[in-house]
Write a protein that holds these residues in place. Structure first.
Motif, PDB file in Angstrom:
ATOM      1  N   GLY A 153       0.758  -1.238   0.000  1.00  0.00           N
ATOM      2  CA  GLY A 153       0.000   0.000   0.000  1.00  0.00           C
ATOM      3  C   GLY A 153       0.789   1.290   0.000  1.00  0.00           C
ATOM      4  O   GLY A 153       0.462   2.214  -0.726  1.00  0.00           O
ATOM      5  N   ALA A 154       1.809   1.411   0.840  1.00  0.00           N
ATOM      6  CA  ALA A 154       2.580   2.652   0.903  1.00  0.00           C
ATOM      7  C   ALA A 154       3.946   2.349   1.487  1.00  0.00           C
ATOM      8  O   ALA A 154       4.094   1.454   2.320  1.00  0.00           O
ATOM      9  N   ALA A 155       4.940   3.107   1.052  1.00  0.00           N
ATOM     10  CA  ALA A 155       6.312   2.869   1.507  1.00  0.00           C
ATOM     11  C   ALA A 155       7.062   4.190   1.573  1.00  0.00           C
ATOM     12  O   ALA A 155       6.642   5.205   1.004  1.00  0.00           O
ATOM     13  N   ASN A 156       8.185   4.174   2.267  1.00  0.00           N
ATOM     14  CA  ASN A 156       9.076   5.328   2.349  1.00  0.00           C
ATOM     15  C   ASN A 156       9.547   5.712   0.948  1.00  0.00           C
ATOM     16  O   ASN A 156       9.984   4.858   0.177  1.00  0.00           O
ATOM     17  N   TYR A 157       9.446   6.995   0.601  1.00  0.00           N
ATOM     18  CA  TYR A 157       9.810   7.449  -0.750  1.00  0.00           C
ATOM     19  C   TYR A 157      11.311   7.407  -0.998  1.00  0.00           C
ATOM     20  O   TYR A 157      11.742   7.205  -2.132  1.00  0.00           O
ATOM     21  N   PHE A 158      12.108   7.636   0.043  1.00  0.00           N
ATOM     22  CA  PHE A 158      13.556   7.715  -0.132  1.00  0.00           C
ATOM     23  C   PHE A 158      14.249   6.373   0.057  1.00  0.00           C
ATOM     24  O   PHE A 158      15.286   6.121  -0.552  1.00  0.00           O
ATOM     25  N   ASN A 159      13.702   5.554   0.906  1.00  0.00           N
ATOM     26  CA  ASN A 159      14.263   4.217   1.118  1.00  0.00           C
ATOM     27  C   ASN A 159      13.203   3.330   1.754  1.00  0.00           C
ATOM     28  O   ASN A 159      12.970   3.398   2.958  1.00  0.00           O
TER      29      ASN A 159
END
Length: 648
Positions: A153-159
């Motif tokens: 569903g969603a994750a950290n954009y940078f890592n």
């Protein structure tokens, strides 16, 4: 115990095995082949984007590339999704309501479905899916030639993975939802730790261009589904984009919202049928300096994420233009739901950074959804209405058009079928397919009109709605509201008390759909569950939830019946009963007055809790003040316990 109950149906999906023969019959719908080359197709999906968050829909945020598509294409004012990420994506992929494909309650496996990757592949399209999927299925196994992206569903954009030596600190991750699964065709990464510089919106565009580049010498057309996560939380963006919006939001919520509405009216996007709904944000002057600084930073980062999204859409447009394929590429852009008022607070550091997971919150979400009421998760327009831009110069004769036709994501599959010349199957993987539920939008692109035989239906969480050209009947939790869509598309004047006959008629239609769409013979009369231990399950529902047992009219000792209020009943079965359709899962929403005491009592028993995004000690705190926990009954059926105060 004081309990009040809502019965919500949900059919959990089952894993479907691959079989050698994919299509059994192809009689439901067939597109028309044109003499001109088949067009490429690109569908771009944003995530949690508010209705007024791009320039073409009134925003101050810089989105020149989307604005260009709008100025040379068509802007639709009445496209709708489901108000929630994964059901909207399921509808988009399958052309079915999420309730029909096992995706109405949780982001699990698809059932009794075929995705457009498979359908268009049968019409000799190269099908590529990049980005967020939000399911436990891998689209690569559902007919796409390639799937690279976030399966969850969603994750950290940078890592989205493990901390690397160069990271400023531990990447903020959601407890209970880490690691997130990424898929690269048939390979899974859990977690996915990027080897080099990574920002989700940029990197996913890189992946899309890389995959398209592999087929540049092929003569067959392509279908690209580019499903971004932006601007869904966590609020994270490159600092250079955040700086562009310094000072932009100092005027506060009301000034920004009113300016957006005035631009919407001035550009002709909205007319008198769209009065601005009553603002629900706080007065800007009431905020102390610390709160105001926090709110400014949130909106700055949110704007930067949308700006960066548009920049990457520009990269794709440039690629198509450089190859001379832009004019014969059908491009569509939408969002999976309205802006979100959900509250997520994880990690440390400044909002916008790798180490902090923050969300937009309620006030700015109200601004983002201008001119509508409410937010993501609600079946009101603030949850379901999305910007929808279509660009196809070879077919759309005049750019800059604005169209007010009533549309829904169920219309995308029929459109793809007709545009591509594909055939929608009667059967797939040995299972009969439901007919497509929507209508093709191709006539609108050609300057004609469409006719819809059935209303549009909605059901997610405590939201319900049914929508026709004339009326919208909608509710959150219990009370139905009725709005005249011909004069009040922003849902400002509730007419339910003046038109009880209309309310009854539309409610009856919705109930009939809710029963049919989920596979029951009748809607909301009773729910049948097969349980492993009848006495144990009956004890749970009586002693833990306080349900009242009622007389078992069959007289059979293998049946136990409970009242759910009104005419609603819960039937526990010790075995399958011929002629009764049994759900594989149930979602009971139980409202109690002594929530905190009840939850503490649960903790002393052997009760299984289910984690919820952003919860604290297994309790979810909603923006409207309601507290929730999710527990399991002895057979694993899901129950929501909440602290709502309304009489249900």
């Amino acid at each position: 115990m004081n309990t009040r109950l809502i019965l919500e149906y949900c059919v959990y999906p089952v894993t479907i095995l691959l079989v050698a023969s994919l299509f059994g019959g192809c009689g439901q719908a067939t597109g028309e082949q044109n003499e001109s080359p088949a067009p490429n197709i690109v569908f771009i999906l944003a995530d949690d984007l508010g209705y007024s968050d791009i320039g073409a829909y009134g925003s101050e945020i810089e989105t020149p590339n989307l604005d260009r598509l709008a100025n040379n294409g068509i802007r639709f004012t009445q496209m709708h999704n489901t108000s929630k990420c994964f059901p909207s994506r399921a509808v988009l992929l399958t052309g079915q309501y999420a309730q029909q494909v096992g995706m109405s309650e949780s982001a699990g496996d698809f059932e009794q479905a075929v995705m457009f990757g498979e359908v268009l592949s049968e019409a000799d399209y190269t099908t590529i899916f990049v980005g967020k999927h939000h399911s436990t299925d891998n689209p690569y196994e559902w007919g796409f030639d390639h799937y690279w992206g976030l399966r969850d569903g969603a994750a950290n954009y940078f890592n989205p993975g493990e901390q690397r030596p160069r990271d400023p600190g531990p990447p903020a991750q959601k407890p209970g939802f880490y690691p997130r699964t990424f898929a690269f065709d048939d390979s899974l990464a859990e977690p996915y730790t990027p080897p080099g510089d990574y920002y989700g919106t940029d990197s996913w565009t890189d992946w899309a261009l890389e995959l398209l580049g592999r087929y540049e010498e092929d003569s067959q057309p392509f279908m690209l589904y580019l499903s971004y996560q932006a601007p869904h939380d966590p609020l994270q963006a490159p600092e250079e984009d955040i700086k562009k919006y310094e000072g932009v939001y100092e005027a506060g919520y009301e000034a920004i919202a009113q300016a957006r509405y005035e631009r919407q009216r001035r550009m002709g996007l909205l007319d008198e049928r769209y009065p601005r709904s009553e603002p629900t944000h706080r007065p800007w002057s009431d905020l102390d300096d610390s709160t105001r600084a926090d709110q400014l930073r949130r909106m700055q980062v949110y704007a930067a994420m949308i700006d960066r999204l548009d920049q990457n859409i520009g990269r794709l447009i440039d690629y198509l233009e450089e190859r001379g394929e832009l004019d014969n590429t059908l491009i569509m852009f939408a969002s999976d739901n309205g802006a979100s008022a959900e509250v997520v607070q994880i990690g440390e550091g400044p909002i916008g950074s790798m180490t902090r997971w923050a969300s937009l919150k309620e006030d700015w979400a109200n601004v983002a959804n201008t001119p509508f009421r409410l937010y993501k998760n609600y079946s009101h327009e603030g949850g379901t209405a999305t910007p929808f831009i279509v660009h196809w110069p070879e077919v759309i004769s005049e750019g800059g058009q604005i169209d007010h036709s009533l549309l829904h994501f169920i219309d995308i599959m029929p459109t793809l079928v007709e545009v591509s010349g594909a055939e929608y199957p009667d059967e797939y993987r040995g299972e009969p397919m439901h007919p497509m539920k929507g209508v093709s939008l191709l006539p609108l692109l050609r300057g004609d009109s469409i006719e819809r035989e059935q209303p549009l239906y909605y059901e997610w969480n405590s939201g319900r709605a049914v929508q026709t050209e004339k009326w919208k009947l909608v509710r959150w939790e219990e009370e139905w509201e009725l709005y005249d869509r011909q004069t009040d598309r922003t849902e400002t004047t509730n007419l339910a008390g003046q038109h009880p006959d209309v309310v009854n008629r539309l409610e009856s239609q919705w109930r009939e759909w809710a029963g049919y769409s989920q596979g029951f013979d009748t809607a909301f009369d009773h729910q049948a569950l097969v349980v492993s231990d009848l006495d144990s399950s009956a004890s749970f529902y009586k002693e833990i939830l306080g349900l009242k047992e009622i007389k078992n009219e069959t007289g059979k000792p293998t049946r136990r019946w409970f009242s759910l209020g009104g005419d609603l009943q819960l039937h526990l079965l010790a075995d399958e009963m011929e002629g009764v359709k049994v759900n594989k899962s149930i979602h009971l929403a139980v409202t109690i007055s002594n929530f905190d005491e009840f939850v503490e009592n649960l903790r002393t028993r052997d009760i299984e809790f289910t984690d919820w995004p952003g919860n604290v000690n297994q309790v979810n705190y909603r923006p409207d003040g309601v507290k929730q926990v999710y527990i399991k009954d002895p057979d694993g059926y899901s129950i929501e316990v909440n602290s709502r105060t309304e009489n249900l």
